[in-house]
Design an enzyme around this catalytic site. Structure first.
Site, PDB file in Angstrom:
ATOM      1  N   GLY A  52       6.519   3.535  -2.109  1.00  0.00           N
ATOM      2  CA  GLY A  52       6.441   4.624  -3.089  1.00  0.00           C
ATOM      3  C   GLY A  52       7.827   4.900  -3.630  1.00  0.00           C
ATOM      4  O   GLY A  52       8.830   4.461  -3.058  1.00  0.00           O
ATOM      5  N   CYS A  87       7.825  -0.585   3.278  1.00  0.00           N
ATOM      6  CA  CYS A  87       8.894   0.076   2.528  1.00  0.00           C
ATOM      7  C   CYS A  87       8.878   1.601   2.773  1.00  0.00           C
ATOM      8  O   CYS A  87       9.181   2.036   3.870  1.00  0.00           O
ATOM      9  CB  CYS A  87       8.798  -0.295   1.049  1.00  0.00           C
ATOM     10  SG  CYS A  87      10.350   0.007   0.195  1.00  0.00           S
ATOM     11  N   TYR A  88       8.472   2.402   1.777  1.00  0.00           N
ATOM     12  CA  TYR A  88       8.420   3.862   2.024  1.00  0.00           C
ATOM     13  C   TYR A  88       7.576   4.151   3.263  1.00  0.00           C
ATOM     14  O   TYR A  88       7.924   5.001   4.089  1.00  0.00           O
ATOM     15  CB  TYR A  88       7.803   4.566   0.808  1.00  0.00           C
ATOM     16  CG  TYR A  88       7.740   6.078   0.921  1.00  0.00           C
ATOM     17  CD1 TYR A  88       8.773   6.863   0.430  1.00  0.00           C
ATOM     18  CD2 TYR A  88       6.649   6.712   1.523  1.00  0.00           C
ATOM     19  CE1 TYR A  88       8.724   8.250   0.529  1.00  0.00           C
ATOM     20  CE2 TYR A  88       6.591   8.096   1.632  1.00  0.00           C
ATOM     21  CZ  TYR A  88       7.629   8.863   1.134  1.00  0.00           C
ATOM     22  OH  TYR A  88       7.580  10.234   1.236  1.00  0.00           O
ATOM     23  N   HIS A 138       8.400  -6.179   0.943  1.00  0.00           N
ATOM     24  CA  HIS A 138       7.029  -6.120   0.410  1.00  0.00           C
ATOM     25  C   HIS A 138       6.261  -7.384   0.766  1.00  0.00           C
ATOM     26  O   HIS A 138       6.495  -8.436   0.190  1.00  0.00           O
ATOM     27  CB  HIS A 138       7.074  -5.904  -1.111  1.00  0.00           C
ATOM     28  CG  HIS A 138       7.526  -4.526  -1.459  1.00  0.00           C
ATOM     29  ND1 HIS A 138       6.649  -3.477  -1.564  1.00  0.00           N
ATOM     30  CD2 HIS A 138       8.765  -4.017  -1.656  1.00  0.00           C
ATOM     31  CE1 HIS A 138       7.328  -2.376  -1.837  1.00  0.00           C
ATOM     32  NE2 HIS A 138       8.611  -2.679  -1.896  1.00  0.00           N
ATOM     33  N   GLU A 192       3.242  -7.980   0.117  1.00  0.00           N
ATOM     34  CA  GLU A 192       2.157  -8.266  -0.826  1.00  0.00           C
ATOM     35  C   GLU A 192       2.579  -9.087  -2.034  1.00  0.00           C
ATOM     36  O   GLU A 192       1.733  -9.565  -2.774  1.00  0.00           O
ATOM     37  CB  GLU A 192       1.527  -6.939  -1.288  1.00  0.00           C
ATOM     38  CG  GLU A 192       2.418  -6.011  -2.107  1.00  0.00           C
ATOM     39  CD  GLU A 192       3.377  -5.165  -1.265  1.00  0.00           C
ATOM     40  OE1 GLU A 192       3.575  -5.485  -0.073  1.00  0.00           O
ATOM     41  OE2 GLU A 192       3.955  -4.212  -1.798  1.00  0.00           O
ATOM     42  N   ASP A 217     -18.708  -7.079 -16.172  1.00  0.00           N
ATOM     43  CA  ASP A 217     -19.098  -6.141 -15.103  1.00  0.00           C
ATOM     44  C   ASP A 217     -20.580  -5.752 -15.207  1.00  0.00           C
ATOM     45  O   ASP A 217     -21.336  -5.869 -14.245  1.00  0.00           O
ATOM     46  CB  ASP A 217     -18.247  -4.858 -15.152  1.00  0.00           C
ATOM     47  CG  ASP A 217     -16.765  -5.158 -15.226  1.00  0.00           C
ATOM     48  OD1 ASP A 217     -16.382  -6.266 -14.829  1.00  0.00           O
ATOM     49  OD2 ASP A 217     -16.001  -4.298 -15.685  1.00  0.00           O
ATOM     50  N   LYS A 259     -11.722  -6.933 -10.488  1.00  0.00           N
ATOM     51  CA  LYS A 259     -12.252  -7.839 -11.515  1.00  0.00           C
ATOM     52  C   LYS A 259     -12.457  -9.266 -10.997  1.00  0.00           C
ATOM     53  O   LYS A 259     -13.484  -9.890 -11.266  1.00  0.00           O
ATOM     54  CB  LYS A 259     -11.275  -7.867 -12.692  1.00  0.00           C
ATOM     55  CG  LYS A 259     -11.822  -8.410 -13.959  1.00  0.00           C
ATOM     56  CD  LYS A 259     -12.781  -7.430 -14.559  1.00  0.00           C
ATOM     57  CE  LYS A 259     -13.005  -7.540 -16.003  1.00  0.00           C
ATOM     58  NZ  LYS A 259     -13.711  -6.357 -16.501  1.00  0.00           N
TER      59      LYS A 259
END
Ligand code: XMP
Length: 514
Positions: free
Chosen positions: A54, A81-82, A170, A172, A228, A370
C-alpha cells in the site's frame, strides 16, 4: 467451497494481481478492504491470509490498519511490502523511513534467501526480486528472524518460524524471478492448500448451484453480447434449458451492425433471445447529459426499466430471477467493499424497484476475472469468436462520445469506429490490440479541405494490449496502418477533420475515456 485465501487490501497498485496469481495456482481467493471486521474474516474462514502492499507508511497517523486479533486466528499470514511492515510494527518491531539513509529500494534487486525457510523451498539461494519501498524494518519483533537480505536491506523477509511471514519485495510481479514459486510455497507448504480451484470444477459447481437455487423458476438474462453475459447465457442454458429468456437491448449506442451480429451469433445457440429496439427511449433520457457517471447511471437505470417491461411481456414474475454477467473487476471498480470508485459500472446501478420485482438477482460470475471468464467460456464450448470478442462497455458509445450524446454524433462515431476496427482486423494486428475503438471528442479544430476552411470534431483512436483489462499498455500499431485509418476517416466522414492516437497506458489513464 472450502479452501479460500483472504487477501486484505491496503491499497497497493498490484493487489488484484496478487489475487490472480493465487488463483493461477488453483486456489480460490477474495480481496477485501482493510476495514473488514475480524468477525467477517472468521466467517470467511480462510486457510491463509495475505496482507498487501500500500502507498502509506505504517508509522503515519491514521495509517491503514486491521484489528490486531488477526494474529491470533491461528491462520498463516503473508505480508507483502506494507503488509510485511504492518506485521513487524504490530508485533513490537520498528519500521523507519529510509529517506535519511540508503535503505529504500526501487526496482530489480539481488536478494539472498535462507532456503531452509518453507517460503523459499526449492528456489536458488540468490535471485532477483522487485522492490519498491521507502520504509524498512529497522528492528524485528521478538521471536522473529530475518530470512532474506539484500545489499542494503538486512530484513528483506521475516518470519516467526510458525505462521507469520513477511516479504519486503513484490512476489506477484514477473520481475521477481521466483515470485510465483514463493507464492506457491506459501499456499501449498505453509497453508497446506490442496488446489481444487479450476474452471471445470467451477463450471460443474455453478451449474448445480444455479439449478438448486432457481428450482422451477424462470430467469431473465440481460445479454449484451459481450463475453461475460454470453458465457453466463451458456452456463444458465446448461443449468435450466428453456426456462431462460435472454434479453438484448439496443440502446442506440451500439457499434455498427451490432444487433444484427448478436442475432446471428445467438440464433446458432438455441437460446430464447429477445431483441429490444430502445433507441428513442435511451436517447431522450440522455439529452443534455454531459457527465460520464450520470450517463452510466441513466443507462443502467433505463436498462432496468426495459428489462422490467420485457419481464412483464413474457410472464416473468416475482417468483423468477434476473441474471447479469457482472464480473469481479466490475464489483471492485464500482467501489463495493471499500475500494475507491473509479467507474460506476452500469450493471451496479439497477433501480430498487427492478431489484424488488424479482425473487433474486443472479450474478454467478461476480467472483471471476476476465481471463477466468474466457477459460470458462472455452470449457462451456463457446466459439472463439465469442470467447475472444473484445469487450464493449454496457453504456456503449455513450461513454465514447465526450459531452452530450446525439444521434448525429452516434452515427459519426459508429462509422469512424468501424473503419478503424476493420483496418486493424485486416492488418492482422489483433495480437497486439486487445481492445480497439474510436472516441469522439467534444473539441472542434480548424482544418482545410480542398480550398475551404473546416471546423469539425477531433477523433481519438484508442487501442490497448492487456490480458485482464485492469492494467494495459497502448498498442504499438505501425504508422502505415494508422495513416491508412486516418486518411480513410477524414475522407469518408465530413464531420471529422482531425485524428489523434492515444498513447497512454492504464494506469494512469483508463481504457475508456469516460
Ligand atoms: P476502464 O475504462 O475502466 O475499462 O479501464 C476496463 C474495461 O471495462 C470496460 N468498461 C465497462 N464495461 N460497463 C461495462 O460493462 C461499464 O460501465 C464499463 N466501463 C468500462 C472497458 O471497455 C474495458 O474493457
Amino acid at each position: 467451497m472450502k479452501e479460500k485465501i483472504l487477501i486484505i487490501d491496503f491499497g497497493g497498485q498490484y493487489n488484484q494481481l496478487i489475487a490472480r496469481r493465487v488463483r493461477e495456482h488453483n486456489v480460490y481467493c477474495e480481496l477485501m478492504p482493510y476495514t473488514v471486521s475480524i468477525e467477517k474474516i472468521r466467517e470467511f474462514d480462510p486457510i491463509g491470509i495475505i496482507l498487501t502492499g500500500g502507498p502509506h507508511s505504517v508509522y503515519e497517523k491514521d495509517a491503514p490498519s486491521i484489528d490486531k486479533s488477526i494474529f491470533t486466528l491461528n491462520v498463516p499470514i503473508l505480508g507483502i511490502c506494507y503488509g510485511c511492515q504492518f506485521i513487524a510494527q504490530s508485533l513490537g518491531g520498528v519500521v523507519s523511513s529510509a529517506k535519511e539513509s540508503s535503505l529504500g529500494e526501487y526496482g530489480r534487486t539481488e536478494t539472498v534467501f535462507d532456503i531452509s525457510c518453507p517460503l523459499f523451498k526449492d528456489i536458488p539461494q540468490k535471485s532477483i526480486t522487485w522492490m519498491s519501498h521507502g520504509d524498512y524494518i529497522s528492528k524485528l519483533p521478538d521471536g522473529f528472524t530475518s530470512v532474506a537480505k539484500t545489499a542494503s536491506c538486512p530484513m528483506a523477509a521475516i518470519t516467526d518460524g510458525r505462521l507469520l511471514y513477511g516479504v519486503q519485495f513484490h512476489t506477484e510481479v514477473d520481475n521477481t524471478e521466483y515470485g510465483s514459486k514463493i507464492l506457491y510455497n506459501f499456499l501449498y507448504n505453509i497453508c497446506h492448500a490442496k488446489g481444487g480451484w479450476k474452471m471445470d470444477s467451477f463450471c460443474q459447481n455453478a451449474i448445480a448451484d444455479l439449478r438448486a437455487k432457481i428450482g422451477d423458476g424462470r430467469v431473465l438474462l440481460a445479454l449484451s453480447g459481450g463475453v461475460d453475459s454470453s458465457v453466463l447465457a451458456s452456463l444458465l442454458s446448461r443449468a435450466i434449458g428453456n426456462k431462460l429468456t435472454c434479453v438484448y437491448v439496443d440502446h442506440g449506442c451500439m457499434r455498427m451492425n451490432e444487433s444484427a451480429k448478436i442475432k446471428e451469433i445467438f440464433s446458432a445457440m438455441d437460446l430464447n433471445l429477445v431483441v429490444v429496439d430502445a433507441e428513442d427511449r435511451f436517447l431522450s433520457k440522455l439529452k443534455n447529459i454531459r457527465d460520464p457517471q450520470e450517463k452510466r447511471k441513466i443507462i443502467g437505470r433505463e436498462f432496468g426499466y426495459v428489462f422490467l417491461d420485457e419481464a412483464e411481456k413474457f410472464g416473468i414474475t416475482k417468483k423468477d430471477f434476473f441474471a447479469q454477467g457482472t464480473i469481479y473487476p466490475d464489483v471492485i471498480e464500482s467501489g463495493e467493499g471499500g475500494a475507491g470508485v473509479i467507474k460506476l459500472h452500469h450493471n451496479r446501478v439497477l433501480p430498487s424497484e427492478v431489484l424488488m420485482s424479482f425473487k433474486d438477482i443472479l450474478e454467478p460470475l461476480s467472483c471471476l476475472f476476465k481471463d477466468e471468464i474466457r477459460k470458462l467460456g472455452k470449457e462451456l464450448g463457446l466459439p472463439e469468436s465469442i470467447v475472444y470478442r473484445q469487450p464493449f462497455p454496457g453504456p456503449g458509445l455513450a461513454i465514447r462520445i465526450l459531452g452530450e450524446v446525439t444521434k448525429e454524433k452516434l452515427d459519426t462515431l459508429r462509422l469512424a469506429d468501424s473503419i478503424f476496427t476493420s483496418e486493424i482486423e485486416k492488418s492482422g494486428l489483433t495480437d497486439i490490440c486487445s481492445q480497439y475503438f474510436a472516441v469522439l471528442t467534444d473539441s472542434k479544430s480548424v482544418g482545410v479541405m480542398g480550398d475551404g476552411r473546416t471546423y469539425e470534431h477531433a477523433l481519438v483512436l484508442r487501442s490497448v494490449k492487456t490480458n485482464d483489462f485492469m492494467t494495459a499498455s497502448w498498442s504499438r500499431i505501425p504508422y502505415d496502418v494508422l495513416d491508412r485509418v486516418s486518411v480513410r476517416i477524414v475522407n469518408e466522414i465530413p464531420k471529422i477533420n482531425r485524428i489523434t492516437y492515444d498513447i497512454t497506458s492504464k494506469p494512469p489513464a483508463t481504457v475508456e475515456w469516460e
